[in-house]
Structure formats: structure tokens, C-alpha cells
Design a protein around this motif. Structure first.
Motif, short mmCIF file in Angstrom:
data_model
loop_
_atom_site.label_atom_id
_atom_site.label_comp_id
_atom_site.label_asym_id
_atom_site.label_seq_id
_atom_site.Cartn_x
_atom_site.Cartn_y
_atom_site.Cartn_z
N UNK A 76 -2.38 13.74 35.55
CA UNK A 76 -1.45 14.82 35.86
C UNK A 76 -2.11 16.17 35.84
N UNK A 77 -2.59 16.58 34.70
CA UNK A 77 -3.33 17.84 34.55
C UNK A 77 -4.38 17.64 33.46
N UNK A 78 -5.65 17.68 33.84
CA UNK A 78 -6.69 17.46 32.84
C UNK A 78 -6.90 18.70 31.99
N UNK A 79 -7.80 18.59 31.00
CA UNK A 79 -8.00 19.68 30.07
C UNK A 79 -8.54 20.94 30.70
N UNK A 80 -9.38 20.79 31.74
CA UNK A 80 -9.94 21.96 32.40
C UNK A 80 -8.86 22.71 33.17
N UNK A 81 -8.02 21.96 33.90
CA UNK A 81 -6.90 22.59 34.60
C UNK A 81 -5.95 23.26 33.62
N UNK A 82 -5.75 22.62 32.47
CA UNK A 82 -4.87 23.18 31.44
C UNK A 82 -5.40 24.52 30.94
N UNK A 83 -6.71 24.61 30.72
CA UNK A 83 -7.32 25.86 30.28
C UNK A 83 -7.15 26.95 31.35
N UNK A 84 -7.32 26.56 32.62
CA UNK A 84 -7.12 27.53 33.70
C UNK A 84 -5.68 28.04 33.72
N UNK A 85 -4.72 27.13 33.49
CA UNK A 85 -3.32 27.54 33.48
C UNK A 85 -3.01 28.45 32.29
N UNK A 86 -3.63 28.19 31.16
CA UNK A 86 -3.44 29.09 30.01
C UNK A 86 -3.90 30.50 30.37
#
Length: 415
Positions: A76-86
């Protein structure tokens, strides 16, 4: 998504973290991390199975987490994408990366977070253990990007010119010590400017201004005069150290540079070998013939030559082959945190071995922790510089620093 209260809220929490959001697609790994956090006395634990769920949860929480424990590989959303969204949502919670992937990948993700302005705590490889988690949360402070700077005061060339004429620029000195013995070997002279109305002006603001506006010559002369006078005063009190002075690339085009430096050193009764001229490797990219003329003449007269910020440019090896350097300063980006980053250790080991083979003095700058100090001892670095040893200070403060530093020698010396 679930919130699990800790059983005992009276247990002191490492690093002061009172609540945690664990983001991991594995229910087993998520439960394991949550249990470790409970064992550390953390009061409130949230869970999410991927980045999307974590973002939804963060938007709803009245009591947000004080720490995010994030896996990298998630659907769904990996950790790298999650950091970008933060970053995009301007969510600034401290982040601890926990993953089974290779350390160099984890370090790259940590660097990404720092560049995006997020407070990155550390990276840990799975399987996660209580001891490693406790130690990390106790000792690791969130690292933020140095690119996000406060609004700088506006100063003009006339402000700087006036400060130079009035003698308002001061010189501070940062100690350089022998990494094996801990003994003081030299200092680096650093220009400091406090504006009477605007307060302290950062060197990375007024030095480029001086170079643009043709004031770098007077600035360097002012710094050199103060530094040489201070070195002579130290020597008269029995404190003899080498003195490193930063040389602007603009000055390498000055035809009488060598004579000016030689005359000023003689005026203060100092020896040429006590003075080290530091040149950034990027400053040698243009008009090499002119620069080489000045630098080889300085070396011929006995001055030391140091290539500063080694590793930050693209022509380091070529410059070492062309110019008779005596010292190599390894940039802080390869030193700070190297104990926790194996690939940085490879780079450090390579640079230090090259120094030994070329007969150069190796200097590591940016040493902030005893762990990095110990690593540099193990790898055979010669000289260390950084906040662990001492911050830049006025010349008269060096005497007190020397007395206090003696008490630290047993701790700093190689085992």
C-alpha cells in the motif's frame, strides 16, 4: 489500527518518549515492537499496518505519538513513501527506522528523512531487541536537516567593510588534538563577526559576501594578523601549537600572496612550519596553474598545506596528485555517526590508508561522540577536531581549555 496502553506508567522512559506509533505490516513484528516499548515503560502505544493507515490514524489522534517506529517494506505505502508524506503534510514526529534490509539502505533512508527536514532518531536492523532499543532511545538525539535555516539578517558589503576597518571581526580557535594521546597539536583559526545591531553573523553568510565584493583580501589579512599575534602570545607563555588558516581561492590569484604571508609570519617571530594553509578542494577547480604556483611556493618555504573538506568534491584524487599537500582533512559528513554506519567506515578506512601511503597527516573534523573518536583511533587517524574535543573559542580561553582537557586525557587515550 489499535492503541495499547502500557501496564505500568511509573517506569522512566528512555529518551523521554511517552507514546509510540509502530508502523509495520507484520502483525508478529508489530506486536514484538509494541511489547518492547511496553517493557521500556512507554505509556501509550499505537499500531498501524502500513503508511496509509498510519497517516489516517495521525489525522485522528488527539494525543499524537512522540515517536514513530517505521518498517520499510509494507504494502500500500512503504516506509519511504510514508516519510515523504510526513514531509508533505508537515508532520514532524521523531522517526526510528526498523527493518531487516541492509544497513546502507537504512542509512540512505535516514539521510532522506534528514534532507526532508524530519527529525530522524536512528536506524535499527531486525530482529529488534530490548537492549538495542533502550540504548538507541537513550543515546540517539533526533537529527534534523541543516538546510532549514532561520531567516538571516541582511548585511551589506559596506557593513562588512566598516567592520573590517573598525577591527570588529574576531578570531576564534578550535583545538586539533592527537587522536591516540589526546594531546593538543594545533588550532584552526575561524573568523567571527558580531554586528552591533544585528548580532552574530554566520561565517557562511559574510565570507561569500566578502568574496563577491572584493573584501576577502582584507578579511583574510585581518584574520591572519590576529591569529599570528595570538600564536605568538601563546608561545611566549609556553604554549606552542600549529596554526591552521583558511585560504580563500580568490587569494590564490594574488601575485604577492607568498611574500605577504612570509613577511607577516616573520614579523610575529613564528616558524613557517607552524602555519598550515587550508584550501578547500573545490577552490582548485579553476585556474589550476595560478593556484599551483602559489601553493608550491608556500610549500617550498616550509608552510603546511591542507586539503579541506576532503571527499565533498569530484576531483580529490587528482588534486592530491598535483599539489604538494601535507595534510588531508576528512569532511565531517564522513565522520559524524560513522560508528553506526558501516559504509562510512569503509570510506574512512580507505582515506586513512591513502594518507599513510602518501605520507600525509590525516585530520578528521566533526567528531561529536566518543564512539566516533574510538573508531578513528582504531582506524589509525592522526588528528581529531570537533565538538567532542572543543568548540571554537577566543584565544585567551585556550589556557583554561588546556587545563580542563588534561583531566579528560585518560578517557580519550587509546586503550
Amino acid at each position: 489500527m489499535t492503541a495499547i496502553p502500557a501496564e505500568d506508567s511509573s517506569v522512566p522512559t528512555p529518551g523521554g518518549y511517552r507514546s509510540v506509533l509502530v508502523v509495520d505490516d507484520s502483525a508478529v513484528q508489530r506486536a514484538h515492537a509494541a511489547q518492547l516499548c511496553r517493557d521500556l515503560g512507554i505509556e501509550l502505544i499505537y499500531e498501524a499496518c502500513n503508511g496509509l493507515e498510519a497517516l489516517d490514524l495521525l489525522a485522528l489522534l488527539v494525543l499524537p505519538p512522540s515517536l514513530l517506529v517505521v518498517d520499510l517494506e509494507m504494502p500500500g505505502m512503504d516506509g519511504i513513501e510514508f516519510i515523504e508524506q510526513l514531509h508533505r503534510r508537515r508532520v514532524g514526529f521523531p522517526v526510528l527506522i526498523v527493518s531487516s534490509r541492509e544497513q546502507i539502505l537504512l542509512d540512505s533512508v535516514c539521510t532522506l528523512g534528514v534532507e526532508l527536514g524530519l527529525p530522524m532518531v536512528a536506524t535499527l536492523r531486525k530482529p529488534l531487541t530490548l537492549e538495542r532499543l533502550r540504548e538507541t532511545l537513550h543515546s540517539a538525539l533526533p537529527v534534523r536537516s541543516t538546510q532549514a535555516r532561520p531567516v538571516l539578517p541582511r548585511v551589506s558589503a559596506s557593513d562588512l567593510d566598516s567592520a573590517l576597518r573598525q577591527g570588529l571581526l574576531q578570531v576564534h580557535y578550535q583545538p586539533k588534538v592527537d587522536i591516540r594521546s589526546g594531546l593538543l597539536r594545533g588550532v584552526e583559526a575561524l573568523a567571527r563577526w558580531t554586528h552591533p545591531e544585528l548580532g552574530p553573523i554566520a561565517p557562511d553568510q559574510f565570507i561569500p559576501l566578502a568574496e563577491r565584493e572584493g573584501l576577502i583580501g582584507p578579511l583574510t589579512i585581518a584574520v591572519t594578523e590576529q591569529a599570528l599575534a595570538q600564536a605568538a602570545a601563546w608561545r611566549s607563555h609556553g604554549l606552542s601549537v600549529s596554526l591552521a588558516i583558511n585560504l580563500s581561492p580568490k587569494l590564490l590569484e594574488c601575485q604577492d600572496l607568498v611574500e605577504q604571508v612570509t613577511d607577516r609570519v616573520a614579523t610575529h617571530g613564528l616558524e613557517h612550519h607552524q602555519i598550515v594553509m587550508e584550501i578547500t578542494e573545490s577552490s582548485l577547480s579553476t585556474r589550476l596553474g595560478v593556484a599551483l604556483t602559489r601553493l608550491t611556493r608556500l610549500r617550498l618555504r616550509g608552510f603546511g598545506l591542507s586539503i579541506d573538506d576532503y571527499g565533498t568534491g569530484f576531483s580529490s584524487m587528482q588534486q592530491l596528485a598535483r599539489i604538494p599537500f601535507t595534510e588531508l582533512k576528512i569532511d565531517r559528513s564522513f565522520v559524524c555517526g560513522a560508528q553506526q554506519r558501516p559504509h562510512l567506515q569503509v570510506i574512512l578506512r580507505s582515506a586513512l590508508e591513502m594518507c599513510r601511503q602518501l605520507g600525509l597527516v590525516s585530520v578528521a573534523e566533526g567528531i561529536e561522540t566518543l564512539e566516533d573518536w574510538r573508531l578513528l583511533q582504531t582506524l589509525g587517524c592522526d588528528i581529531g577536531q570537533g565538538w567532542l574535543i572543543g568548540r571554537p573559542m577566543p584565544g585567551e580561553a585556550l589556557y583554561a581549555w588546556v587545563r580542563q582537557h588534561r583531566e579528560r586525557l585518560p578517557e580519550l587515550r587509546a586503550h
